[in-house]
Design a protein around this motif. Structure first.
Motif, PDB file in Angstrom:
ATOM      1  N   CYS A 112      -3.983 -27.989  36.863  1.00 13.43           N
ATOM      2  CA  CYS A 112      -5.235 -27.219  36.702  1.00 13.43           C
ATOM      3  C   CYS A 112      -6.237 -27.967  35.828  1.00 13.43           C
ATOM      4  CB  CYS A 112      -4.973 -25.845  36.097  1.00 13.43           C
ATOM      5  SG  CYS A 112      -4.069 -24.787  37.209  1.00 13.43           S
ATOM      6  N   HIS A 113      -5.765 -28.487  34.697  1.00 14.93           N
ATOM      7  CA  HIS A 113      -6.720 -29.177  33.821  1.00 14.93           C
ATOM      8  C   HIS A 113      -7.145 -30.504  34.430  1.00 14.93           C
ATOM      9  CE1 HIS A 113      -8.234 -31.451  30.323  1.00 14.93           C
ATOM     10  NE2 HIS A 113      -8.782 -30.290  30.045  1.00 14.93           N
ATOM     11  N   SER A 114      -6.175 -31.267  34.966  1.00 18.42           N
ATOM     12  CA  SER A 114      -6.546 -32.585  35.509  1.00 18.42           C
ATOM     13  C   SER A 114      -7.443 -32.452  36.740  1.00 18.42           C
ATOM     14  CB  SER A 114      -5.303 -33.434  35.803  1.00 18.42           C
ATOM     15  OG  SER A 114      -4.354 -32.727  36.546  1.00 18.42           O
ATOM     16  N   LEU A 115      -7.290 -31.373  37.500  1.00 16.08           N
ATOM     17  CA  LEU A 115      -8.099 -31.218  38.715  1.00 16.08           C
ATOM     18  C   LEU A 115      -9.382 -30.409  38.507  1.00 16.08           C
ATOM     19  CD1 LEU A 115      -5.445 -30.377  41.473  1.00 16.08           C
ATOM     20  CD2 LEU A 115      -6.877 -32.389  41.376  1.00 16.08           C
ATOM     21  N   ALA A 116      -9.549 -29.832  37.317  1.00 17.87           N
ATOM     22  CA  ALA A 116     -10.703 -28.930  37.105  1.00 17.87           C
ATOM     23  C   ALA A 116     -12.019 -29.646  37.410  1.00 17.87           C
ATOM     24  CB  ALA A 116     -10.695 -28.403  35.677  1.00 17.87           C
ATOM     25  N   TRP A 117     -12.906 -28.963  38.139  1.00 17.40           N
ATOM     26  CA  TRP A 117     -14.193 -29.551  38.497  1.00 17.40           C
ATOM     27  C   TRP A 117     -15.172 -29.424  37.339  1.00 17.40           C
ATOM     28  CZ3 TRP A 117     -14.887 -25.966  43.327  1.00 17.40           C
ATOM     29  CH2 TRP A 117     -13.993 -26.345  44.335  1.00 17.40           C
TER      30      TRP A 117
ATOM     31  N   ASP B 213     -15.129 -15.517  34.181  1.00 15.92           N
ATOM     32  CA  ASP B 213     -15.880 -16.744  33.861  1.00 15.92           C
ATOM     33  C   ASP B 213     -15.117 -18.026  34.219  1.00 15.92           C
ATOM     34  OD1 ASP B 213     -14.077 -16.628  31.818  1.00 15.92           O
ATOM     35  OD2 ASP B 213     -15.553 -16.294  30.223  1.00 15.92           O
ATOM     36  N   ALA B 214     -13.977 -17.903  34.898  1.00 16.56           N
ATOM     37  CA  ALA B 214     -13.285 -19.086  35.467  1.00 16.56           C
ATOM     38  C   ALA B 214     -12.951 -18.766  36.914  1.00 16.56           C
ATOM     39  CB  ALA B 214     -12.002 -19.378  34.700  1.00 16.56           C
ATOM     40  N   GLY B 215     -13.181 -19.714  37.789  1.00 15.36           N
ATOM     41  CA  GLY B 215     -12.906 -19.485  39.209  1.00 15.36           C
ATOM     42  C   GLY B 215     -12.154 -20.649  39.802  1.00 15.36           C
ATOM     43  N   ILE B 216     -12.493 -20.971  41.051  1.00 17.49           N
ATOM     44  CA  ILE B 216     -11.748 -22.053  41.709  1.00 17.49           C
ATOM     45  C   ILE B 216     -12.113 -23.432  41.151  1.00 17.49           C
ATOM     46  CG2 ILE B 216     -11.279 -20.825  43.864  1.00 17.49           C
ATOM     47  CD1 ILE B 216     -13.629 -22.414  45.114  1.00 17.49           C
ATOM     48  N   ASN B 217     -13.094 -23.471  40.244  1.00 15.21           N
ATOM     49  CA  ASN B 217     -13.374 -24.724  39.534  1.00 15.21           C
ATOM     50  C   ASN B 217     -12.201 -25.088  38.622  1.00 15.21           C
ATOM     51  OD1 ASN B 217     -14.158 -22.363  38.166  1.00 15.21           O
ATOM     52  ND2 ASN B 217     -15.518 -23.460  36.784  1.00 15.21           N
ATOM     53  N   VAL B 218     -11.433 -24.085  38.181  1.00 15.21           N
ATOM     54  CA  VAL B 218     -10.308 -24.318  37.266  1.00 15.21           C
ATOM     55  C   VAL B 218      -8.971 -24.001  37.954  1.00 15.21           C
ATOM     56  CG1 VAL B 218      -9.385 -23.780  34.983  1.00 15.21           C
ATOM     57  CG2 VAL B 218     -11.841 -23.596  35.380  1.00 15.21           C
ATOM     58  N   LEU B 219      -8.976 -22.982  38.793  1.00 15.87           N
ATOM     59  CA  LEU B 219      -7.726 -22.536  39.430  1.00 15.87           C
ATOM     60  C   LEU B 219      -7.778 -22.854  40.915  1.00 15.87           C
ATOM     61  CD1 LEU B 219      -7.594 -19.109  37.601  1.00 15.87           C
ATOM     62  CD2 LEU B 219      -6.212 -21.126  37.092  1.00 15.87           C
ATOM     63  N   GLN B 220      -7.478 -24.090  41.226  1.00 13.52           N
ATOM     64  CA  GLN B 220      -7.626 -24.513  42.612  1.00 13.52           C
ATOM     65  C   GLN B 220      -6.391 -24.199  43.455  1.00 13.52           C
ATOM     66  OE1 GLN B 220      -9.046 -28.488  42.992  1.00 13.52           O
ATOM     67  NE2 GLN B 220     -10.430 -28.265  41.276  1.00 13.52           N
ATOM     68  N   ARG B 221      -6.620 -23.906  44.710  1.00 15.20           N
ATOM     69  CA  ARG B 221      -5.504 -23.530  45.600  1.00 15.20           C
ATOM     70  C   ARG B 221      -4.525 -24.684  45.816  1.00 15.20           C
ATOM     71  NH1 ARG B 221     -10.005 -21.109  48.071  1.00 15.20           N
ATOM     72  NH2 ARG B 221     -10.098 -19.087  47.092  1.00 15.20           N
ATOM     73  N   ILE B 222      -5.061 -25.896  45.766  1.00 16.33           N
ATOM     74  CA  ILE B 222      -4.232 -27.090  45.988  1.00 16.33           C
ATOM     75  C   ILE B 222      -3.070 -27.178  44.985  1.00 16.33           C
ATOM     76  CG2 ILE B 222      -5.859 -28.479  44.630  1.00 16.33           C
ATOM     77  CD1 ILE B 222      -5.268 -30.862  46.212  1.00 16.33           C
ATOM     78  N   VAL B 223      -3.226 -26.466  43.848  1.00 15.83           N
ATOM     79  CA  VAL B 223      -2.199 -26.494  42.805  1.00 15.83           C
ATOM     80  C   VAL B 223      -0.908 -25.807  43.276  1.00 15.83           C
ATOM     81  CG1 VAL B 223      -1.697 -25.578  40.494  1.00 15.83           C
ATOM     82  CG2 VAL B 223      -3.896 -26.656  40.946  1.00 15.83           C
TER      83      VAL B 223
ATOM     84  N   LEU C 255     -21.441 -20.202  42.289  1.00 18.68           N
ATOM     85  CA  LEU C 255     -22.312 -19.756  43.377  1.00 18.68           C
ATOM     86  C   LEU C 255     -21.777 -20.308  44.699  1.00 18.68           C
ATOM     87  CD1 LEU C 255     -25.876 -20.011  41.807  1.00 18.68           C
ATOM     88  CD2 LEU C 255     -24.651 -17.972  42.497  1.00 18.68           C
ATOM     89  N   PHE C 256     -20.490 -20.078  44.903  1.00 22.49           N
ATOM     90  CA  PHE C 256     -19.819 -20.460  46.142  1.00 22.49           C
ATOM     91  C   PHE C 256     -19.195 -19.198  46.727  1.00 22.49           C
ATOM     92  CE2 PHE C 256     -18.372 -24.937  44.488  1.00 22.49           C
ATOM     93  CZ  PHE C 256     -19.684 -25.379  44.535  1.00 22.49           C
ATOM     94  N   GLY C 257     -19.391 -18.980  48.019  1.00 25.51           N
ATOM     95  CA  GLY C 257     -18.864 -17.773  48.656  1.00 25.51           C
ATOM     96  C   GLY C 257     -17.351 -17.713  48.720  1.00 25.51           C
ATOM     97  N   ASN C 258     -16.680 -18.850  48.496  1.00 26.64           N
ATOM     98  CA  ASN C 258     -15.209 -18.825  48.584  1.00 26.64           C
ATOM     99  C   ASN C 258     -14.542 -18.805  47.206  1.00 26.64           C
ATOM    100  OD1 ASN C 258     -15.874 -21.389  47.825  1.00 26.64           O
ATOM    101  ND2 ASN C 258     -14.478 -22.429  49.253  1.00 26.64           N
ATOM    102  N   ASP C 259     -15.310 -18.433  46.188  1.00 22.23           N
ATOM    103  CA  ASP C 259     -14.756 -18.455  44.821  1.00 22.23           C
ATOM    104  C   ASP C 259     -13.969 -17.167  44.532  1.00 22.23           C
ATOM    105  OD1 ASP C 259     -14.195 -19.225  42.263  1.00 22.23           O
ATOM    106  OD2 ASP C 259     -16.193 -18.798  41.460  1.00 22.23           O
ATOM    107  N   TRP C 260     -12.902 -16.961  45.286  1.00 22.91           N
ATOM    108  CA  TRP C 260     -12.019 -15.795  45.114  1.00 22.91           C
ATOM    109  C   TRP C 260     -10.707 -16.249  44.492  1.00 22.91           C
ATOM    110  CZ3 TRP C 260     -14.256 -11.297  45.760  1.00 22.91           C
ATOM    111  CH2 TRP C 260     -15.303 -11.151  46.690  1.00 22.91           C
ATOM    112  N   LEU C 261     -10.136 -15.411  43.633  1.00 23.19           N
ATOM    113  CA  LEU C 261      -8.929 -15.814  42.921  1.00 23.19           C
ATOM    114  C   LEU C 261      -7.677 -15.030  43.296  1.00 23.19           C
ATOM    115  CD1 LEU C 261     -10.533 -16.182  39.403  1.00 23.19           C
ATOM    116  CD2 LEU C 261      -9.764 -18.040  40.872  1.00 23.19           C
ATOM    117  N   GLY C 262      -7.848 -13.856  43.859  1.00 27.38           N
ATOM    118  CA  GLY C 262      -6.687 -13.020  44.178  1.00 27.38           C
ATOM    119  C   GLY C 262      -6.971 -11.579  43.818  1.00 27.38           C
TER     120      GLY C 262
END
Ligand SMILES: Cc1ncc(COP(=O)(O)O)c(C=O)c1O
Length: 364
Positions: free
Chosen positions: A347-352, A283-293, A319-326
Motif C-alpha cells: 500500500c505505501h510503496s504503491l500509493a499514488w 479522505d483515503a481512497g484507491i490512491n492508497v488502497l489499490q485493488r492490485i494489493v 475525482l475519479f468515478g471508480n474510487d470505491w473502497l467496499g
C-alpha cells in the motif's frame, strides 16, 4: 485484529496528526518474522528467508528485519547496502550499474533470460572476474524466466562461459491457495533433476497471516507441501549420487511478514445518500488502497459506538468515478476515524501521488 492498546495508540496519534496516515507496528513485524522463521526452520532447518523488499521498503522495516533480502533494483540494493546478509538479486530488466552493485554486495544474481546471460558474461569479462555463481529463474507464470525445456541449454551456455549456476528460482505469484501452491511446486519439481542445485528458491505466494486465519489454513500446510512435492525428489537425487541432501531452500516472503504490521487511519468527511444508498466519503481512497494489493481490507471505526448499524458504501476523495473502497456495516458519523488493517504490504510503496501526497508513516 487490532487490540485495545493499539487502538489507544492510534487514537493518540490521530489527536496530533492529520489523517490519513499509516502506523507501523515493529512489534507485529518482529512477531511475524519470528513466527515465519520458526515454522520454516521446523521443516527445513537450513532454509534461508530473503524478505522481498518491494513489498514495503520503508527504512524502519528493513532495519528491523534480521532476514536476508530479495532485491529488484539499484534503489533496493542501495537501501540494504550496509546489511551484510544473504541477498538475491532478481528482476527481468537488470541494468549494468545494478549488476555491478549486486556483485559488490555479493548477492546471487538470478538470470531471467538468455539476453541477460550474455550481458553478464560480457560484464564478467570486462571486470576480469574469474568465477561467478548465479541463479536462473524458471518460467511458471507471466513474463518471467526461462522455459523448462530451455533450462538445459541455458545451463550449458552458462557453464561454457565460466558461470556456475547454483540456484533455481521460481515464484508462484501472489496469495496462492494450497491447491494452487501444490500445482506450482509440481511445475518446479520437473526442473529438479536437470542439475545439481545448491539452492532452490521458491519465491513466496503465501497469503498474509490475517488471510490464512480467515481461511483456517496454516503456514505449516504450505511447507508440508514443499516437503511432500520437492523434499523427497531432492533427497532421492542426492542419495542416488551417494551424497547427503545438499540443497538449501530459499523463500522470499513479502506480505506474510508485513501485511498486518501496518494500519491506515483515515477520516469520514461526508455522509450522503444517492439512489437509496448510504455513501461515506473518506479522505483515503484507491490512491492508497489499490485493488492490485489483493488484500481483503476491513474498515472499522477507531472508536466503536453502540448506535444502530447500517450498510454504508465507502468511497475515497479522488475525482475519479471508480474510487470505491467496499462496504461496511457500522454506525458511522461524519468526523469518525476509520482504521484499515492489513495495509503493510504494497500500500505505501504503491500509493499514488495524484491530487494528494502519500500519507505519512508513524510508529505505533
Ligand atoms: C519474485 C518475488 N518474490 C517474492 C515476492 C513477494 O511475494 P508476497 O508479497 O506474495 O509474499 C514477489 C512479489 O511479487 C516476487 O515477485
Amino acid at each position: 485484529m487490532l487490540d485495545l492498546q493499539e487502538r489507544k495508540k492510534l487514537s493518540r496519534l490521530a489527536e496530533k496528526n492529520e489523517t490519513p496516515f499509516f502506523a507501523l507496528s515493529l512489534e507485529r513485524l518482529k512477531a511475524n518474522e519470528k513466527k515465519f522463521l520458526k515454522e520454516l526452520h521446523s521443516f527445513f532447518p537450513k532454509a534461508q528467508a530473503c524478505y522481498s523488499v518491494k513489498t514495503n521498503p520503508l527504512p524502519q522495516v528493513l532495519k528491523a528485519l534480521g532476514t536476508g533480502f530479495e532485491l529488484a533494483s539499484l534503489e533496493e540494493l542501495e537501501a540494504v547496502k550496509s546489511k551484510k546478509v544473504f541477498k538475491v538479486f532478481n528482476g527481468c530488466c537488470k541494468r549494468e550499474k545494478e549488476l555491478k552493485e549486486a556483485l559488490k554486495q555479493e548477492a546471487i544474481i538470478i538470470m531471467d533470460s538468455f539476453s541477460e546471460l550474455e550481458k553478464l558474461i560480457m560484464l564478467k569479462k570486462k571486470l576480469g572476474l574469474k568465477k561467478l555463481e548465479v541463479g536462473v529463474r524458471l518460467n511458471v507464470e507471466s513474463k518471467f524466466g526461462i522455459e523448462l525445456r530451455e533450462i538445459p541449454k541455458f545451463l550449458a551456455s552458462a557453464e561454457q562461459q565460466g558461470l556456475k549456476v547454483i540456484l533455481l528460482h521460481a515464484h508462484p505469484g501472489a496469495g496462492k491457495s494450497l491447491q494452487e501452491y501444490r500445482q506450482f511446486l509440481q511445475k518446479v519439481k520437473k526442473a529438479l533433476p536437470l542439475h545439481s542445485w545448491k539452492f532452490v528458491d521458491l519465491g513466496s505466494g503465501f497469503p498474509s497471516f490475517a488471510r490464512l486465519a480467515e481461511q483456517n489454513v496454516s503456514l505449516q500446510q504450505y511447507f508440508q507441501l514443499v516437503k511432500e512435492e520437492l523434499g523427497t525428489t531432492l533427497l532421492a537425487e542426492h542419495e542416488s549420487k551417494g551424497k547427503e541432501l545438499g540443497t538449501t531452500f530459499i523463500f522470499e516472503p513479502g506480505r506474510i511478514l508485513v501485511a498486518d504490521a501496518m494500519f491506515l487511519v483515515c477520516k469520514l468527511h461526508c455522509l450522503k445518500e444517492l439512489n437509496n444508498e448510504k455513501i461515506a466519503i473518506l479522505d483515503a481512497g484507491i490512491n492508497v488502497l489499490q485493488r492490485i494489493v489483493l488484500e481483503n481490507f476491513q474498515f472499522t471505526p477507531l472508536i466503536e459506538s453502540n448506535g444502530a448499524k447500517s450498510v454504508v458504501r465507502l468511497a475515497g476523495p479522488l475525482l475519479f468515478g471508480n474510487d470505491w473502497l467496499g462496504t461496511t456495516n457500522s454506525n458511522l458519523q461524519e468526523k469518525d476515524l476509520i482504521v484499515v488493517e492489513n495495509v503493510g504490504a504494497y500500500c505505501h510503496s504503491l500509493a499514488w501521488g495524484v491530487s494528494y501526497k502519500k500519507p505519512e508513516v508513524f510508529l505505533v
